[in-house]
Scaffold this motif. Structure first.
Motif, PDB file in Angstrom:
ATOM      1  N   GLU A 180      46.732  44.090  31.404  1.00 28.90           N
ATOM      2  CA  GLU A 180      47.221  42.995  30.569  1.00 28.90           C
ATOM      3  C   GLU A 180      46.085  42.322  29.803  1.00 28.90           C
ATOM      4  OE1 GLU A 180      50.236  41.660  29.947  1.00 28.90           O
ATOM      5  OE2 GLU A 180      51.335  43.151  31.107  1.00 28.90           O
ATOM      6  N   GLY A 181      44.859  42.726  30.076  1.00 27.99           N
ATOM      7  CA  GLY A 181      43.727  42.154  29.349  1.00 27.99           C
ATOM      8  C   GLY A 181      42.909  41.145  30.119  1.00 27.99           C
ATOM      9  N   TYR A 182      43.171  41.004  31.426  1.00 31.18           N
ATOM     10  CA  TYR A 182      42.411  40.052  32.234  1.00 31.18           C
ATOM     11  C   TYR A 182      41.098  40.651  32.739  1.00 31.18           C
ATOM     12  CZ  TYR A 182      46.322  36.764  32.608  1.00 31.18           C
ATOM     13  OH  TYR A 182      47.306  35.851  32.331  1.00 31.18           O
ATOM     14  N   VAL A 183      40.114  39.790  32.896  1.00 30.07           N
ATOM     15  CA  VAL A 183      38.941  40.137  33.696  1.00 30.07           C
ATOM     16  C   VAL A 183      39.351  39.830  35.134  1.00 30.07           C
ATOM     17  CG1 VAL A 183      36.546  39.599  34.250  1.00 30.07           C
ATOM     18  CG2 VAL A 183      37.297  39.584  31.871  1.00 30.07           C
ATOM     19  N   VAL A 184      39.433  40.851  35.966  1.00 28.66           N
ATOM     20  CA  VAL A 184      39.975  40.676  37.323  1.00 28.66           C
ATOM     21  C   VAL A 184      38.840  40.566  38.342  1.00 28.66           C
ATOM     22  CG1 VAL A 184      41.480  41.620  39.101  1.00 28.66           C
ATOM     23  CG2 VAL A 184      42.054  41.958  36.689  1.00 28.66           C
ATOM     24  N   VAL A 185      38.818  39.454  39.044  1.00 27.50           N
ATOM     25  CA  VAL A 185      37.859  39.231  40.122  1.00 27.50           C
ATOM     26  C   VAL A 185      38.563  39.551  41.431  1.00 27.50           C
ATOM     27  CG1 VAL A 185      36.457  37.528  41.349  1.00 27.50           C
ATOM     28  CG2 VAL A 185      36.635  37.442  38.844  1.00 27.50           C
ATOM     29  N   ILE A 186      38.118  40.616  42.105  1.00 28.08           N
ATOM     30  CA  ILE A 186      38.745  41.017  43.367  1.00 28.08           C
ATOM     31  C   ILE A 186      37.877  40.546  44.535  1.00 28.08           C
ATOM     32  CG2 ILE A 186      39.941  42.974  42.335  1.00 28.08           C
ATOM     33  CD1 ILE A 186      37.860  44.821  43.518  1.00 28.08           C
ATOM     34  N   VAL A 187      38.552  39.983  45.538  1.00 25.12           N
ATOM     35  CA  VAL A 187      37.862  39.403  46.692  1.00 25.12           C
ATOM     36  C   VAL A 187      38.341  40.102  47.960  1.00 25.12           C
ATOM     37  CG1 VAL A 187      37.338  37.274  47.936  1.00 25.12           C
ATOM     38  CG2 VAL A 187      37.830  37.191  45.478  1.00 25.12           C
ATOM     39  N   GLY A 188      37.404  40.543  48.780  1.00 25.29           N
ATOM     40  CA  GLY A 188      37.751  41.222  50.024  1.00 25.29           C
ATOM     41  C   GLY A 188      36.634  41.124  51.041  1.00 25.29           C
ATOM     42  N   ARG A 189      36.921  41.541  52.271  1.00 21.73           N
ATOM     43  CA  ARG A 189      35.926  41.433  53.354  1.00 21.73           C
ATOM     44  C   ARG A 189      34.943  42.589  53.383  1.00 21.73           C
ATOM     45  NH1 ARG A 189      39.618  40.735  58.549  1.00 21.73           N
ATOM     46  NH2 ARG A 189      40.822  42.259  57.367  1.00 21.73           N
ATOM     47  N   SER A 190      35.380  43.785  52.942  1.00 21.70           N
ATOM     48  CA  SER A 190      34.562  44.985  53.084  1.00 21.70           C
ATOM     49  C   SER A 190      33.950  45.411  51.752  1.00 21.70           C
ATOM     50  CB  SER A 190      35.419  46.125  53.643  1.00 21.70           C
ATOM     51  OG  SER A 190      34.775  47.371  53.527  1.00 21.70           O
ATOM     52  N   ILE A 205      40.837  51.473  40.427  1.00 19.78           N
ATOM     53  CA  ILE A 205      41.376  50.791  39.245  1.00 19.78           C
ATOM     54  C   ILE A 205      40.788  51.377  37.968  1.00 19.78           C
ATOM     55  CG2 ILE A 205      41.593  48.573  38.053  1.00 19.78           C
ATOM     56  CD1 ILE A 205      41.553  47.205  40.777  1.00 19.78           C
ATOM     57  N   LYS A 206      39.498  51.705  37.996  1.00 22.01           N
ATOM     58  CA  LYS A 206      38.862  52.335  36.834  1.00 22.01           C
ATOM     59  C   LYS A 206      39.480  53.701  36.548  1.00 22.01           C
ATOM     60  CE  LYS A 206      35.446  49.691  35.229  1.00 22.01           C
ATOM     61  NZ  LYS A 206      35.312  49.353  33.789  1.00 22.01           N
ATOM     62  N   GLY A 207      39.908  54.394  37.625  1.00 22.32           N
ATOM     63  CA  GLY A 207      40.562  55.681  37.453  1.00 22.32           C
ATOM     64  C   GLY A 207      41.907  55.544  36.768  1.00 22.32           C
ATOM     65  N   TRP A 208      42.598  54.428  37.038  1.00 23.90           N
ATOM     66  CA  TRP A 208      43.900  54.177  36.409  1.00 23.90           C
ATOM     67  C   TRP A 208      43.746  53.542  35.027  1.00 23.90           C
ATOM     68  CZ3 TRP A 208      45.286  51.486  41.585  1.00 23.90           C
ATOM     69  CH2 TRP A 208      45.598  52.454  42.542  1.00 23.90           C
ATOM     70  N   ASN A 209      42.681  52.773  34.858  1.00 27.36           N
ATOM     71  CA  ASN A 209      42.458  52.062  33.593  1.00 27.36           C
ATOM     72  C   ASN A 209      40.958  51.986  33.335  1.00 27.36           C
ATOM     73  OD1 ASN A 209      42.507  50.376  31.355  1.00 27.36           O
ATOM     74  ND2 ASN A 209      42.880  48.515  32.550  1.00 27.36           N
ATOM     75  N   GLU A 210      40.449  52.917  32.577  1.00 25.64           N
ATOM     76  CA  GLU A 210      38.995  52.991  32.364  1.00 25.64           C
ATOM     77  C   GLU A 210      38.445  51.815  31.572  1.00 25.64           C
ATOM     78  OE1 GLU A 210      39.164  55.929  28.422  1.00 25.64           O
ATOM     79  OE2 GLU A 210      38.333  56.652  30.310  1.00 25.64           O
ATOM     80  N   ASP A 211      39.332  51.067  30.889  1.00 27.86           N
ATOM     81  CA  ASP A 211      38.893  49.902  30.118  1.00 27.86           C
ATOM     82  C   ASP A 211      38.934  48.606  30.924  1.00 27.86           C
ATOM     83  OD1 ASP A 211      38.525  51.437  27.770  1.00 27.86           O
ATOM     84  OD2 ASP A 211      40.674  51.310  27.314  1.00 27.86           O
ATOM     85  N   GLY A 214      47.911  43.284  46.489  1.00 29.18           N
ATOM     86  CA  GLY A 214      46.711  42.815  45.799  1.00 29.18           C
ATOM     87  C   GLY A 214      46.135  43.872  44.872  1.00 29.18           C
ATOM     88  N   LEU A 215      46.056  45.108  45.357  1.00 30.09           N
ATOM     89  CA  LEU A 215      45.525  46.213  44.560  1.00 30.09           C
ATOM     90  C   LEU A 215      46.423  46.491  43.363  1.00 30.09           C
ATOM     91  CD1 LEU A 215      43.642  48.607  44.031  1.00 30.09           C
ATOM     92  CD2 LEU A 215      44.940  49.910  45.735  1.00 30.09           C
ATOM     93  N   SER A 216      47.729  46.546  43.595  1.00 32.35           N
ATOM     94  CA  SER A 216      48.679  46.811  42.514  1.00 32.35           C
ATOM     95  C   SER A 216      48.617  45.718  41.446  1.00 32.35           C
ATOM     96  CB  SER A 216      50.101  46.907  43.086  1.00 32.35           C
ATOM     97  OG  SER A 216      51.041  47.122  42.063  1.00 32.35           O
ATOM     98  N   THR A 217      48.533  44.463  41.885  1.00 37.04           N
ATOM     99  CA  THR A 217      48.465  43.336  40.956  1.00 37.04           C
ATOM    100  C   THR A 217      47.180  43.377  40.143  1.00 37.04           C
ATOM    101  OG1 THR A 217      49.763  41.978  42.481  1.00 37.04           O
ATOM    102  CG2 THR A 217      48.542  40.826  40.770  1.00 37.04           C
ATOM    103  N   ALA A 218      46.070  43.699  40.807  1.00 39.18           N
ATOM    104  CA  ALA A 218      44.780  43.783  40.110  1.00 39.18           C
ATOM    105  C   ALA A 218      44.829  44.837  39.012  1.00 39.18           C
ATOM    106  CB  ALA A 218      43.674  44.108  41.109  1.00 39.18           C
ATOM    107  N   CYS A 219      45.435  45.963  39.314  1.00 42.34           N
ATOM    108  CA  CYS A 219      45.545  47.040  38.321  1.00 42.34           C
ATOM    109  C   CYS A 219      46.401  46.614  37.138  1.00 42.34           C
ATOM    110  CB  CYS A 219      46.119  48.282  38.985  1.00 42.34           C
ATOM    111  SG  CYS A 219      46.229  49.703  37.876  1.00 42.34           S
ATOM    112  N   LYS A 220      47.561  46.002  37.425  1.00 43.01           N
ATOM    113  CA  LYS A 220      48.472  45.585  36.364  1.00 43.01           C
ATOM    114  C   LYS A 220      47.842  44.527  35.464  1.00 43.01           C
ATOM    115  CE  LYS A 220      52.120  48.059  37.546  1.00 43.01           C
ATOM    116  NZ  LYS A 220      52.697  49.101  36.660  1.00 43.01           N
ATOM    117  N   LEU A 221      47.168  43.554  36.072  1.00 42.16           N
ATOM    118  CA  LEU A 221      46.568  42.482  35.278  1.00 42.16           C
ATOM    119  C   LEU A 221      45.381  42.966  34.458  1.00 42.16           C
ATOM    120  CD1 LEU A 221      46.795  39.428  37.717  1.00 42.16           C
ATOM    121  CD2 LEU A 221      48.092  39.817  35.624  1.00 42.16           C
ATOM    122  N   SER A 222      44.675  43.976  34.963  1.00 37.16           N
ATOM    123  CA  SER A 222      43.572  44.540  34.174  1.00 37.16           C
ATOM    124  C   SER A 222      44.115  45.184  32.902  1.00 37.16           C
ATOM    125  CB  SER A 222      42.782  45.561  34.996  1.00 37.16           C
ATOM    126  OG  SER A 222      43.519  46.762  35.184  1.00 37.16           O
TER     127      SER A 222
END
Length: 252
Positions: free
Chosen positions: A85-95, A106-112, A75-83
């Motif tokens: 690719e130009g997506y607005v990524v909505v991440i959902v989790g319990r904590s 993710i911001k550290g890997w892709n500040e944009d 999930g984390l890897s996919t969120a980073c890759k899609l961000s």
């Protein structure tokens, strides 16, 4: 010393249990067979399949992707890759803490990266419904197009002891199958209102191959039948939950 001996005995009991042996033998065969099929398809199939990629666009016209279980692993890897690719990524989790840490990673890997985090428990239908309401309100407040282009049902668990949700379901089946089903049904109007072709991705598992006698009844689908077992058959429940999700994939 006594606690150490108890832990050692628990470990030995776990390693000798039928469920662990099932995982060691059947799951190993299942993953080997899955790799064989991938190798065979790549060796004998000359058909190249290409999928359309999102074209770079500016806010507020960026495509939106929703990913459950996005605070670690796939999930984390996919969120980073899609961000990227130009997506607005909505991440959902319990904590909330893990969600906050994930945003920073993710911001550290892709500040944009354009990200939004929502706390939700995928094993609870009530929690998913609250998430859906919050997501729609956020879309309206953000002036984004009120639609979703990709839904990735990635959240999943493997529990070795019985847990029951507030709705009375087995927690593993609720998280791995019932939750993704409820999430998909809830977000379907947003997916259908997408100006471009939308996609639903259900992350399943090779372990569905170990299911040989699938019983489609209320007790099995909800996991309530397994909760009555003297010994919790966690390996079988995990296989059932992933098999049900695999069937859902085939129906889509």
């Amino acid at each position: 010393m006594i606690n150490l001996i108890k832990d050692l005995l628990r470990s030995i009991y776990f390693l000798c249990s039928i469920q662990f042996l099932r995982m060691a033998l059947l799951w190993t065969f299942s993953v080997a067979f899955s790799h064989y099929q991938l190798f065979k398809d790549s060796l004998f199939s000359h058909k190249i399949v290409s999928y359309p990629r999102s074209s770079p666009s500016t806010f507020p016209n960026k495509p939106i992707c929703v990913i459950t279980g996005a605070t670690s692993g796939l999930g984390l890897s996919t969120a980073c890759k899609l961000s990227k690719e130009g997506y607005v990524v909505v991440i959902v989790g319990r904590s909330e803490q893990l969600l906050s840490e994930t945003i920073k990673k993710i911001k550290g890997w892709n500040e944009d990266a354009h990200l939004k985090a929502f706390q939700a428990d995928i094993s609870s239908a009530e929690s998913i419904i609250k998430f859906g309401t919050s997501l729609r309100q956020w879309l309206l407040d953000s002036d984004l197009h009120c639609s979703v282009q990709i839904l990735i049902n990635n959240a999943g668990i493997l529990a070795t002891s019985p847990r029951v949700t507030t709705e009375g379901y087995d927690k593993m089946i609720a998280t791995n199958y019932i939750g993704p089903f409820v999430m998909t049904k809830l977000l379907l109007p947003l997916l259908e209102s997408s100006p471009v072709s939308s996609k639903i991705v259900n992350v399943t598992s090779f372990t569905h191959r170990a299911v040989t006698n699938m019983q489609v009844d209320e007790g099995t689908v909800s996991g309530k039948r397994f909760l009555k077992s003297k010994q919790y058959p966690y390996a079988q429940i995990y296989e059932y939950s992933k098999c049900e999700l695999h069937i859902l994939n085939e129906l889509m």
